[in-house]
Scaffold this motif. Sequence first.
Motif, PDB file in Angstrom:
ATOM      1  N   GLN A 194       0.831  -1.204   0.000  1.00 25.67           N
ATOM      2  CA  GLN A 194       0.000   0.000   0.000  1.00 25.67           C
ATOM      3  C   GLN A 194       0.870   1.261   0.000  1.00 25.67           C
ATOM      4  O   GLN A 194       0.600   2.212  -0.737  1.00 25.67           O
ATOM      5  CB  GLN A 194      -0.927  -0.005   1.213  1.00 25.67           C
ATOM      6  CG  GLN A 194      -1.919   1.139   1.232  1.00 25.67           C
ATOM      7  CD  GLN A 194      -2.845   1.069   2.431  1.00 25.67           C
ATOM      8  OE1 GLN A 194      -2.544   0.432   3.438  1.00 25.67           O
ATOM      9  NE2 GLN A 194      -3.975   1.729   2.322  1.00 25.67           N
ATOM     10  N   THR A 195       1.926   1.243   0.806  1.00 17.91           N
ATOM     11  CA  THR A 195       2.829   2.400   0.863  1.00 17.91           C
ATOM     12  C   THR A 195       3.510   2.629  -0.479  1.00 17.91           C
ATOM     13  O   THR A 195       3.551   3.754  -0.991  1.00 17.91           O
ATOM     14  CB  THR A 195       3.890   2.192   1.961  1.00 17.91           C
ATOM     15  OG1 THR A 195       3.220   2.047   3.216  1.00 17.91           O
ATOM     16  CG2 THR A 195       4.849   3.368   2.028  1.00 17.91           C
ATOM     17  N   TYR A 196       4.056   1.564  -1.070  1.00 13.01           N
ATOM     18  CA  TYR A 196       4.737   1.708  -2.361  1.00 13.01           C
ATOM     19  C   TYR A 196       3.773   2.132  -3.461  1.00 13.01           C
ATOM     20  O   TYR A 196       4.120   2.926  -4.330  1.00 13.01           O
ATOM     21  CB  TYR A 196       5.447   0.416  -2.749  1.00 13.01           C
ATOM     22  CG  TYR A 196       6.644   0.103  -1.880  1.00 13.01           C
ATOM     23  CD1 TYR A 196       7.548   1.094  -1.521  1.00 13.01           C
ATOM     24  CD2 TYR A 196       6.868  -1.175  -1.401  1.00 13.01           C
ATOM     25  CE1 TYR A 196       8.645   0.819  -0.721  1.00 13.01           C
ATOM     26  CE2 TYR A 196       7.968  -1.465  -0.605  1.00 13.01           C
ATOM     27  CZ  TYR A 196       8.852  -0.469  -0.267  1.00 13.01           C
ATOM     28  OH  TYR A 196       9.932  -0.737   0.519  1.00 13.01           O
ATOM     29  N   THR A 197       2.557   1.634  -3.415  1.00 12.42           N
ATOM     30  CA  THR A 197       1.559   2.028  -4.411  1.00 12.42           C
ATOM     31  C   THR A 197       1.270   3.521  -4.316  1.00 12.42           C
ATOM     32  O   THR A 197       1.222   4.219  -5.332  1.00 12.42           O
ATOM     33  CB  THR A 197       0.259   1.214  -4.220  1.00 12.42           C
ATOM     34  OG1 THR A 197       0.561  -0.175  -4.362  1.00 12.42           O
ATOM     35  CG2 THR A 197      -0.792   1.598  -5.234  1.00 12.42           C
ATOM     36  N   LYS A 198       1.101   4.017  -3.088  1.00 11.58           N
ATOM     37  CA  LYS A 198       0.857   5.461  -2.907  1.00 11.58           C
ATOM     38  C   LYS A 198       2.036   6.283  -3.415  1.00 11.58           C
ATOM     39  O   LYS A 198       1.854   7.325  -4.053  1.00 11.58           O
ATOM     40  CB  LYS A 198       0.597   5.775  -1.435  1.00 11.58           C
ATOM     41  CG  LYS A 198      -0.761   5.327  -0.936  1.00 11.58           C
ATOM     42  CD  LYS A 198      -0.926   5.673   0.542  1.00 11.58           C
ATOM     43  CE  LYS A 198      -2.268   5.179   1.047  1.00 11.58           C
ATOM     44  NZ  LYS A 198      -2.444   5.482   2.482  1.00 11.58           N
ATOM     45  N   LEU A 218       4.216   5.458  -5.729  1.00 12.44           N
ATOM     46  CA  LEU A 218       4.270   5.392  -7.198  1.00 12.44           C
ATOM     47  C   LEU A 218       3.190   6.252  -7.827  1.00 12.44           C
ATOM     48  O   LEU A 218       3.436   6.969  -8.798  1.00 12.44           O
ATOM     49  CB  LEU A 218       4.130   3.939  -7.662  1.00 12.44           C
ATOM     50  CG  LEU A 218       5.355   3.052  -7.424  1.00 12.44           C
ATOM     51  CD1 LEU A 218       4.993   1.591  -7.658  1.00 12.44           C
ATOM     52  CD2 LEU A 218       6.500   3.470  -8.322  1.00 12.44           C
ATOM     53  N   ILE A 219       1.967   6.198  -7.283  1.00  7.40           N
ATOM     54  CA  ILE A 219       0.867   6.965  -7.847  1.00  7.40           C
ATOM     55  C   ILE A 219       1.116   8.465  -7.684  1.00  7.40           C
ATOM     56  O   ILE A 219       0.813   9.265  -8.586  1.00  7.40           O
ATOM     57  CB  ILE A 219      -0.457   6.550  -7.202  1.00  7.40           C
ATOM     58  CG1 ILE A 219      -0.849   5.153  -7.680  1.00  7.40           C
ATOM     59  CG2 ILE A 219      -1.570   7.537  -7.521  1.00  7.40           C
ATOM     60  CD1 ILE A 219      -2.040   4.555  -6.993  1.00  7.40           C
ATOM     61  N   SER A 220       1.687   8.859  -6.557  1.00  8.66           N
ATOM     62  CA  SER A 220       1.932  10.275  -6.311  1.00  8.66           C
ATOM     63  C   SER A 220       3.102  10.814  -7.103  1.00  8.66           C
ATOM     64  O   SER A 220       3.279  12.032  -7.226  1.00  8.66           O
ATOM     65  CB  SER A 220       2.168  10.514  -4.816  1.00  8.66           C
ATOM     66  OG  SER A 220       3.384   9.918  -4.426  1.00  8.66           O
ATOM     67  N   GLY A 221       3.912   9.923  -7.646  1.00  6.96           N
ATOM     68  CA  GLY A 221       5.064  10.350  -8.431  1.00  6.96           C
ATOM     69  C   GLY A 221       6.294  10.613  -7.596  1.00  6.96           C
ATOM     70  O   GLY A 221       7.332  11.038  -8.121  1.00  6.96           O
ATOM     71  N   ILE A 222       6.223  10.386  -6.301  1.00  7.71           N
ATOM     72  CA  ILE A 222       7.383  10.586  -5.441  1.00  7.71           C
ATOM     73  C   ILE A 222       8.487   9.589  -5.803  1.00  7.71           C
ATOM     74  O   ILE A 222       9.658   9.928  -5.811  1.00  7.71           O
ATOM     75  CB  ILE A 222       6.981  10.442  -3.958  1.00  7.71           C
ATOM     76  CG1 ILE A 222       6.027  11.563  -3.569  1.00  7.71           C
ATOM     77  CG2 ILE A 222       8.209  10.433  -3.049  1.00  7.71           C
ATOM     78  CD1 ILE A 222       5.430  11.424  -2.175  1.00  7.71           C
ATOM     79  N   VAL A 223       8.077   8.386  -6.128  1.00 10.19           N
ATOM     80  CA  VAL A 223       9.023   7.366  -6.563  1.00 10.19           C
ATOM     81  C   VAL A 223       8.712   7.005  -7.986  1.00 10.19           C
ATOM     82  O   VAL A 223       7.542   6.847  -8.364  1.00 10.19           O
ATOM     83  CB  VAL A 223       8.907   6.089  -5.673  1.00 10.19           C
ATOM     84  CG1 VAL A 223       9.755   4.966  -6.207  1.00 10.19           C
ATOM     85  CG2 VAL A 223       9.267   6.411  -4.236  1.00 10.19           C
ATOM     86  N   ARG A 224       9.767   6.920  -8.802  1.00 12.02           N
ATOM     87  CA  ARG A 224       9.581   6.540 -10.209  1.00 12.02           C
ATOM     88  C   ARG A 224      10.317   5.257 -10.485  1.00 12.02           C
ATOM     89  O   ARG A 224      11.370   5.000  -9.924  1.00 12.02           O
ATOM     90  CB  ARG A 224      10.101   7.656 -11.105  1.00 12.02           C
ATOM     91  CG  ARG A 224       9.313   8.952 -10.892  1.00 12.02           C
ATOM     92  CD  ARG A 224       9.720   9.962 -11.862  1.00 12.02           C
ATOM     93  NE  ARG A 224       9.250   9.516 -13.173  1.00 12.02           N
ATOM     94  CZ  ARG A 224       9.028  10.316 -14.185  1.00 12.02           C
ATOM     95  NH1 ARG A 224       9.248  11.611 -14.043  1.00 12.02           N
ATOM     96  NH2 ARG A 224       8.601   9.874 -15.323  1.00 12.02           N
ATOM     97  N   VAL A 225       9.768   4.503 -11.393  1.00  6.94           N
ATOM     98  CA  VAL A 225      10.389   3.219 -11.749  1.00  6.94           C
ATOM     99  C   VAL A 225      11.202   3.389 -13.000  1.00  6.94           C
ATOM    100  O   VAL A 225      10.886   4.058 -13.910  1.00  6.94           O
ATOM    101  CB  VAL A 225       9.307   2.136 -11.978  1.00  6.94           C
ATOM    102  CG1 VAL A 225       9.956   0.814 -12.337  1.00  6.94           C
ATOM    103  CG2 VAL A 225       8.470   1.969 -10.728  1.00  6.94           C
TER     104      VAL A 225
END
Length: 69
Positions: A56-60, A62-69
């Motif tokens: 859930q944390t990683y999904t948030k 990724l969705i917020s754009g704080i972390v990019r893949v």
Amino acid sequence: QGSTRYNLPISDFLGERICVPPSTDEQQAIFNLLSSCDKEIDLLKKELQEWENKKQTYTKLLISGIVRV
């Protein structure tokens, strides 16, 4: 999630034979085994909850754009 309750009337069990281990040592061994299984199940449930929280944390993130893949 919902739950369902089933009724098991005592009349369903009357006349049934129940096998009980003959010695208290055997009963204790069975109890110990089942207790160990219960503890393992509890630990696995806790681990699953931790993984779900991480997901859930990683999904948030990724969705917020704080972390990019």
